[in-house]
Design an enzyme around this catalytic site. Structure first.
Site, PDB file in Angstrom:
ATOM      1  CG  ASP A  12      -1.976  -1.109   1.161  1.00 18.87           C
ATOM      2  OD1 ASP A  12      -1.797  -2.050   0.365  1.00 18.87           O
ATOM      3  OD2 ASP A  12      -2.949  -1.041   1.929  1.00 18.87           O
ATOM      4  CG  ASP A  54      -6.586   0.031   1.250  1.00 22.92           C
ATOM      5  OD1 ASP A  54      -6.877  -1.165   1.367  1.00 22.92           O
ATOM      6  OD2 ASP A  54      -6.695   0.852   2.168  1.00 22.92           O
ATOM      7  CG  HIS A  56     -11.216   0.999   0.132  1.00 23.67           C
ATOM      8  ND1 HIS A  56     -11.310  -0.276   0.642  1.00 23.67           N
ATOM      9  CD2 HIS A  56     -10.235   1.622   0.852  1.00 23.67           C
ATOM     10  CE1 HIS A  56     -10.436  -0.414   1.635  1.00 23.67           C
ATOM     11  NE2 HIS A  56      -9.759   0.708   1.770  1.00 23.67           N
ATOM     12  CG  HIS A  73      -8.464   5.410   2.836  1.00 24.10           C
ATOM     13  ND1 HIS A  73      -9.393   5.262   3.844  1.00 24.10           N
ATOM     14  CD2 HIS A  73      -7.960   4.162   2.628  1.00 24.10           C
ATOM     15  CE1 HIS A  73      -9.432   3.994   4.226  1.00 24.10           C
ATOM     16  NE2 HIS A  73      -8.573   3.302   3.506  1.00 24.10           N
ATOM     17  CE  LYS A  98      -4.043  -4.101   1.196  1.00 26.59           C
ATOM     18  NZ  LYS A  98      -4.837  -3.169   2.015  1.00 26.59           N
ATOM     19  CB  CYS A 142      -2.223  -2.663   5.117  1.00 29.64           C
ATOM     20  SG  CYS A 142      -3.940  -2.106   4.987  1.00 29.64           S
TER      21      CYS A 142
HETATM   22  C1  VGL Z   1      -4.652   1.088   6.001  1.00 29.10           C
HETATM   23  C2  VGL Z   1      -5.833   2.193   7.608  1.00 29.10           C
HETATM   24  C3  VGL Z   1      -6.975   2.092   6.870  1.00 29.10           C
HETATM   25  C4  VGL Z   1      -3.325   0.541   5.556  1.00 29.10           C
HETATM   26  C5  VGL Z   1      -5.770   0.953   5.256  1.00 29.10           C
HETATM   27  O1  VGL Z   1      -3.079   0.457   4.344  1.00 29.10           O
HETATM   28  O2  VGL Z   1      -2.526   0.180   6.426  1.00 29.10           O
HETATM   29  N1  VGL Z   1      -4.676   1.688   7.174  1.00 29.10           N
HETATM   30  N2  VGL Z   1      -6.935   1.450   5.696  1.00 29.10           N
END
Ligand code: VGL
Length: 193
Positions: A12, A54, A56, A73, A98, A142
């Protein structure tokens, strides 16, 4: 003894998790330089490189306005979801997306899918990978969940301690996450505290 088959997993390293992004790890962009060195080493060894992201949907229970805990985000196909522009991912990088379920946060890269529709776990098994080197963002979410899942999958894991950054919603979250990863049998290198 033959060296174990290894791979690099970059978790990420996306604009939204770096300073200026929607959910920035305060030092998120500092992982880019060391990760580029690890990428060079992985390429030199011929190791597969995975980069999770990420990814979403615009509406997910992961986001505060829909009952979750985080600001919006890394919405799929938006600028914030792009990899950090300084990260030198080779064209052969296997992207693992993901967090696409509107019901689940999808913290772990092991919940993600490759462009071929395989889970990360299946892809690693197919390539007979036994040792995973992990860096990226966020140490306390993550990265942690990915490392713990890798250990559950029976992989040797090295956490690249100079190439991770945490969100630290509560002070000390990242340090505690590292302890959990160590307790699960992950090696943390180079040694921090
Ligand atoms: C993440 C908080 C919320 C991460 C993802 O990538 O670690 N942290 N969503």
């Amino acid at each position: 003894m033959a060296e174990k088959r290894s791979a690099l997993l970059i978790v990420d390293v996306q604009k939204d998790f770096c300073p200026g992004g929607a959910l920035a790890a305060p030092e998120g962009d500092r992982v880019v330089r060391p990760l580029n060195r690890y990428i060079d080493q992985a390429v030199a060894h011929g190791w597969p490189i995975y980069a999770s992201r990420d990814w979403h949907p615009p509406v997910t229970r992961h986001f505060r306005q829909y009952g979750g805990e985080w600001p919006v985000h890394c919405v799929e196909h938006t600028a914030g979801a792009e990899f950090h522009p300084g990260l030198r991912l080779p064209p052969s990088t296997i992207v693992v997306s993901k967090g696409q379920s509107p019901e689940k946060p999808g913290y772990s890269a092991f919940e993600g899918y490759t462009p071929a529709g395989r889970t990360l776990g299946d892809d690693l098994r197919e390539r007979q990978i036994e040792h995973l080197y992990v860096g990226g963002i966020a140490t306390d979410y993550c990265v942690k969940h990915s490392v713990l899942d890798a250990r559950r999958a029976g992989l040797d894991v090295t956490v690249l301690a100079d190439a991770i950054a945490g969100v630290d919603v509560q002070p000390g979250d990242s340090a505690r996450a590292l302890e959990q990863m160590r307790a699960a049998g992950a090696e943390v290198k180079p040694q921090t505290s």
